[in-house]
Motif scaffolding. Structure first.
Motif, PDB file in Angstrom:
ATOM      1  N   GLY A   7       0.822  -1.207   0.000  1.00 38.71           N
ATOM      2  CA  GLY A   7       0.000   0.000   0.000  1.00 38.71           C
ATOM      3  C   GLY A   7       0.853   1.252   0.000  1.00 38.71           C
ATOM      4  N   SER A   8       0.281   2.363  -0.408  1.00 40.35           N
ATOM      5  CA  SER A   8       1.047   3.609  -0.546  1.00 40.35           C
ATOM      6  C   SER A   8       1.634   4.093   0.775  1.00 40.35           C
ATOM      7  CB  SER A   8       0.181   4.702  -1.174  1.00 40.35           C
ATOM      8  OG  SER A   8      -0.909   5.010  -0.320  1.00 40.35           O
ATOM      9  N   ASP A   9       0.989   3.787   1.913  1.00 40.50           N
ATOM     10  CA  ASP A   9       1.510   4.232   3.203  1.00 40.50           C
ATOM     11  C   ASP A   9       2.049   3.079   4.050  1.00 40.50           C
ATOM     12  OD1 ASP A   9      -0.881   3.012   3.754  1.00 40.50           O
ATOM     13  OD2 ASP A   9      -1.593   4.554   5.123  1.00 40.50           O
ATOM     14  N   ALA A  10       2.283   1.916   3.444  1.00 41.72           N
ATOM     15  CA  ALA A  10       2.728   0.717   4.161  1.00 41.72           C
ATOM     16  C   ALA A  10       4.231   0.723   4.399  1.00 41.72           C
ATOM     17  CB  ALA A  10       2.340  -0.529   3.374  1.00 41.72           C
ATOM     18  N   LYS A  11       4.633  -0.042   5.389  1.00 44.50           N
ATOM     19  CA  LYS A  11       6.039  -0.344   5.642  1.00 44.50           C
ATOM     20  C   LYS A  11       6.056  -1.797   6.080  1.00 44.50           C
ATOM     21  CE  LYS A  11      10.099   1.212   8.154  1.00 44.50           C
ATOM     22  NZ  LYS A  11      10.625   2.197   9.086  1.00 44.50           N
ATOM     23  N   THR A  12       6.641  -2.678   5.243  1.00 42.08           N
ATOM     24  CA  THR A  12       6.518  -4.113   5.477  1.00 42.08           C
ATOM     25  C   THR A  12       7.733  -4.868   4.957  1.00 42.08           C
ATOM     26  OG1 THR A  12       5.070  -6.019   5.141  1.00 42.08           O
ATOM     27  CG2 THR A  12       5.301  -4.512   3.285  1.00 42.08           C
ATOM     28  N   TYR A  13       7.921  -6.041   5.491  1.00 39.48           N
ATOM     29  CA  TYR A  13       8.879  -6.961   4.907  1.00 39.48           C
ATOM     30  C   TYR A  13       8.215  -7.639   3.717  1.00 39.48           C
ATOM     31  CZ  TYR A  13      11.560  -6.559   9.238  1.00 39.48           C
ATOM     32  OH  TYR A  13      12.289  -6.082  10.296  1.00 39.48           O
ATOM     33  N   VAL A  14       9.009  -8.080   2.759  1.00 37.99           N
ATOM     34  CA  VAL A  14       8.496  -8.880   1.658  1.00 37.99           C
ATOM     35  C   VAL A  14       8.730 -10.341   2.030  1.00 37.99           C
ATOM     36  CG1 VAL A  14       8.740  -9.473  -0.782  1.00 37.99           C
ATOM     37  CG2 VAL A  14       8.926  -7.085  -0.054  1.00 37.99           C
ATOM     38  N   TRP A  15       7.652 -11.109   2.033  1.00 38.39           N
ATOM     39  CA  TRP A  15       7.681 -12.529   2.378  1.00 38.39           C
ATOM     40  C   TRP A  15       7.554 -13.361   1.107  1.00 38.39           C
ATOM     41  CZ3 TRP A  15       8.046 -14.118   7.504  1.00 38.39           C
ATOM     42  CH2 TRP A  15       7.911 -13.110   8.451  1.00 38.39           C
ATOM     43  N   SER A  52       8.787   0.151   1.698  1.00 38.82           N
ATOM     44  CA  SER A  52       7.801   1.176   2.026  1.00 38.82           C
ATOM     45  C   SER A  52       7.015   1.603   0.804  1.00 38.82           C
ATOM     46  CB  SER A  52       8.497   2.411   2.601  1.00 38.82           C
ATOM     47  OG  SER A  52       9.153   2.090   3.809  1.00 38.82           O
ATOM     48  N   GLY A  53       5.782   2.023   1.062  1.00 37.99           N
ATOM     49  CA  GLY A  53       4.944   2.570   0.007  1.00 37.99           C
ATOM     50  C   GLY A  53       5.441   3.946  -0.425  1.00 37.99           C
ATOM     51  N   VAL A  54       4.867   4.448  -1.500  1.00 39.25           N
ATOM     52  CA  VAL A  54       5.339   5.704  -2.096  1.00 39.25           C
ATOM     53  C   VAL A  54       5.077   6.931  -1.220  1.00 39.25           C
ATOM     54  CG1 VAL A  54       5.192   4.845  -4.465  1.00 39.25           C
ATOM     55  CG2 VAL A  54       3.207   5.963  -3.441  1.00 39.25           C
ATOM     56  N   ASP A  55       4.172   6.824  -0.248  1.00 41.52           N
ATOM     57  CA  ASP A  55       3.888   7.962   0.628  1.00 41.52           C
ATOM     58  C   ASP A  55       4.772   8.007   1.869  1.00 41.52           C
ATOM     59  OD1 ASP A  55       1.916   8.841  -1.084  1.00 41.52           O
ATOM     60  OD2 ASP A  55       0.291   7.878   0.028  1.00 41.52           O
ATOM     61  N   ARG A  56       5.732   7.101   1.977  1.00 41.28           N
ATOM     62  CA  ARG A  56       6.638   7.059   3.126  1.00 41.28           C
ATOM     63  C   ARG A  56       8.029   7.485   2.688  1.00 41.28           C
ATOM     64  NH1 ARG A  56       4.748   3.743   7.807  1.00 41.28           N
ATOM     65  NH2 ARG A  56       6.821   4.314   8.502  1.00 41.28           N
ATOM     66  N   ALA A  57       8.784   8.006   3.628  1.00 41.36           N
ATOM     67  CA  ALA A  57      10.134   8.479   3.326  1.00 41.36           C
ATOM     68  C   ALA A  57      11.207   7.507   3.823  1.00 41.36           C
ATOM     69  CB  ALA A  57      10.355   9.857   3.941  1.00 41.36           C
ATOM     70  N   ASP A  58      10.802   6.370   4.368  1.00 41.93           N
ATOM     71  CA  ASP A  58      11.770   5.434   4.925  1.00 41.93           C
ATOM     72  C   ASP A  58      11.627   4.059   4.273  1.00 41.93           C
ATOM     73  OD1 ASP A  58       9.254   4.975   5.946  1.00 41.93           O
ATOM     74  OD2 ASP A  58       9.895   4.685   7.999  1.00 41.93           O
ATOM     75  N   GLY A  59      12.635   3.226   4.439  1.00 43.54           N
ATOM     76  CA  GLY A  59      12.604   1.881   3.862  1.00 43.54           C
ATOM     77  C   GLY A  59      12.975   1.887   2.387  1.00 43.54           C
ATOM     78  N   VAL A  60      12.997   0.693   1.809  1.00 42.88           N
ATOM     79  CA  VAL A  60      13.240   0.553   0.369  1.00 42.88           C
ATOM     80  C   VAL A  60      11.971   1.010  -0.339  1.00 42.88           C
ATOM     81  CG1 VAL A  60      13.686  -1.074  -1.499  1.00 42.88           C
ATOM     82  CG2 VAL A  60      14.816  -1.382   0.706  1.00 42.88           C
ATOM     83  N   ARG A  61      12.090   2.016  -1.170  1.00 45.06           N
ATOM     84  CA  ARG A  61      10.916   2.551  -1.873  1.00 45.06           C
ATOM     85  C   ARG A  61      11.019   2.229  -3.351  1.00 45.06           C
ATOM     86  NH1 ARG A  61      10.433   8.474  -1.059  1.00 45.06           N
ATOM     87  NH2 ARG A  61       8.413   8.157  -2.031  1.00 45.06           N
ATOM     88  N   LEU A  62      10.039   1.498  -3.827  1.00 51.26           N
ATOM     89  CA  LEU A  62       9.923   1.226  -5.250  1.00 51.26           C
ATOM     90  C   LEU A  62       8.880   2.176  -5.821  1.00 51.26           C
ATOM     91  CD1 LEU A  62       9.681  -2.679  -5.054  1.00 51.26           C
ATOM     92  CD2 LEU A  62      11.702  -1.322  -5.619  1.00 51.26           C
ATOM     93  N   PRO A  63       8.990   2.576  -7.079  1.00 54.26           N
ATOM     94  CA  PRO A  63       7.962   3.417  -7.680  1.00 54.26           C
ATOM     95  C   PRO A  63       6.626   2.677  -7.751  1.00 54.26           C
ATOM     96  CG  PRO A  63       9.873   3.189  -9.148  1.00 54.26           C
ATOM     97  CD  PRO A  63      10.087   2.276  -7.996  1.00 54.26           C
ATOM     98  N   ALA A  64       5.546   3.427  -7.802  1.00 55.90           N
ATOM     99  CA  ALA A  64       4.218   2.827  -7.949  1.00 55.90           C
ATOM    100  C   ALA A  64       4.184   2.001  -9.232  1.00 55.90           C
ATOM    101  CB  ALA A  64       3.143   3.908  -7.973  1.00 55.90           C
ATOM    102  N   GLY A  65       3.487   0.880  -9.182  1.00 59.43           N
ATOM    103  CA  GLY A  65       3.345   0.021 -10.354  1.00 59.43           C
ATOM    104  C   GLY A  65       3.743  -1.408 -10.061  1.00 59.43           C
ATOM    105  N   ARG A  66       3.885  -2.186 -11.141  1.00 65.03           N
ATOM    106  CA  ARG A  66       4.219  -3.616 -11.047  1.00 65.03           C
ATOM    107  C   ARG A  66       5.726  -3.804 -11.217  1.00 65.03           C
ATOM    108  NH1 ARG A  66       0.018  -7.238 -12.186  1.00 65.03           N
ATOM    109  NH2 ARG A  66       1.412  -8.575 -13.380  1.00 65.03           N
ATOM    110  N   HIS A  67       6.285  -4.666 -10.365  1.00 64.79           N
ATOM    111  CA  HIS A  67       7.722  -4.933 -10.399  1.00 64.79           C
ATOM    112  C   HIS A  67       7.945  -6.434 -10.390  1.00 64.79           C
ATOM    113  CE1 HIS A  67       8.528  -0.712  -9.429  1.00 64.79           C
ATOM    114  NE2 HIS A  67       7.469  -0.823  -8.642  1.00 64.79           N
ATOM    115  N   LEU A  68       8.715  -6.930 -11.360  1.00 61.49           N
ATOM    116  CA  LEU A  68       9.076  -8.344 -11.355  1.00 61.49           C
ATOM    117  C   LEU A  68      10.077  -8.588 -10.231  1.00 61.49           C
ATOM    118  CD1 LEU A  68       9.478  -9.272 -15.125  1.00 61.49           C
ATOM    119  CD2 LEU A  68       7.585  -9.808 -13.574  1.00 61.49           C
ATOM    120  N   ALA A  69       9.859  -9.665  -9.508  1.00 56.71           N
ATOM    121  CA  ALA A  69      10.730 -10.026  -8.393  1.00 56.71           C
ATOM    122  C   ALA A  69      10.957 -11.525  -8.438  1.00 56.71           C
ATOM    123  CB  ALA A  69      10.078  -9.629  -7.074  1.00 56.71           C
TER     124      ALA A  69
END
Length: 103
Positions: free
Chosen positions: A5-13, A62-79
């Motif tokens: 989410g745009s305001d989230a801060k989470t680990y990727v599982w 982190s989501g795009v509305d946060r200033a901390d964590g790894v921030r990816l641009p909005a959209g789909r990202h292959l992982a």
């Protein structure tokens, strides 16, 4: 697939499924050519010829509305998960991380 989410801060599982016992392997998450460290969260479980093991990133995303964590641009990202077993590097089929746009 995972959504951030745009305001989230989470680990990727991720649940990694392999044809080998991943117990001695290290694991990383590759997103847009950048690798992020991961740690194993549980023991590997064998079902038939497959092994499943859960890992999570060591950094918060982190989501795009946060200033901390790894921030990816909005959209789909292959992982994809990258396993290293001794000298052998094994990558997996990509999945998708969706980063929601700003609200």
């Amino acid at each position: 697939m995972m959504s951030i989410g745009s305001d989230a801060k989470t680990y990727v599982w991720a649940d990694g499924v392999t044809t080998f016992d991943p117990t001695g392997a290290t694991v990383e998450l590759e997103v847009a050519g950048v690798r992020y460290g991961m740690s194993w969260e549980a023991a590997a479980v064998q079902t038939g010829a497959s092994w499943t093991r859960t890992a999570r990133t060591t950094e918060l995303f982190s989501g795009v509305d946060r200033a901390d964590g790894v921030r990816l641009p909005a959209g789909r990202h292959l992982a994809k998960l990258i396993y290293t077993v001794g000298e052998q590097v094994i990558d997996t089929q990509p999945s998708v991380i969706v980063v929601m746009p700003s609200t």
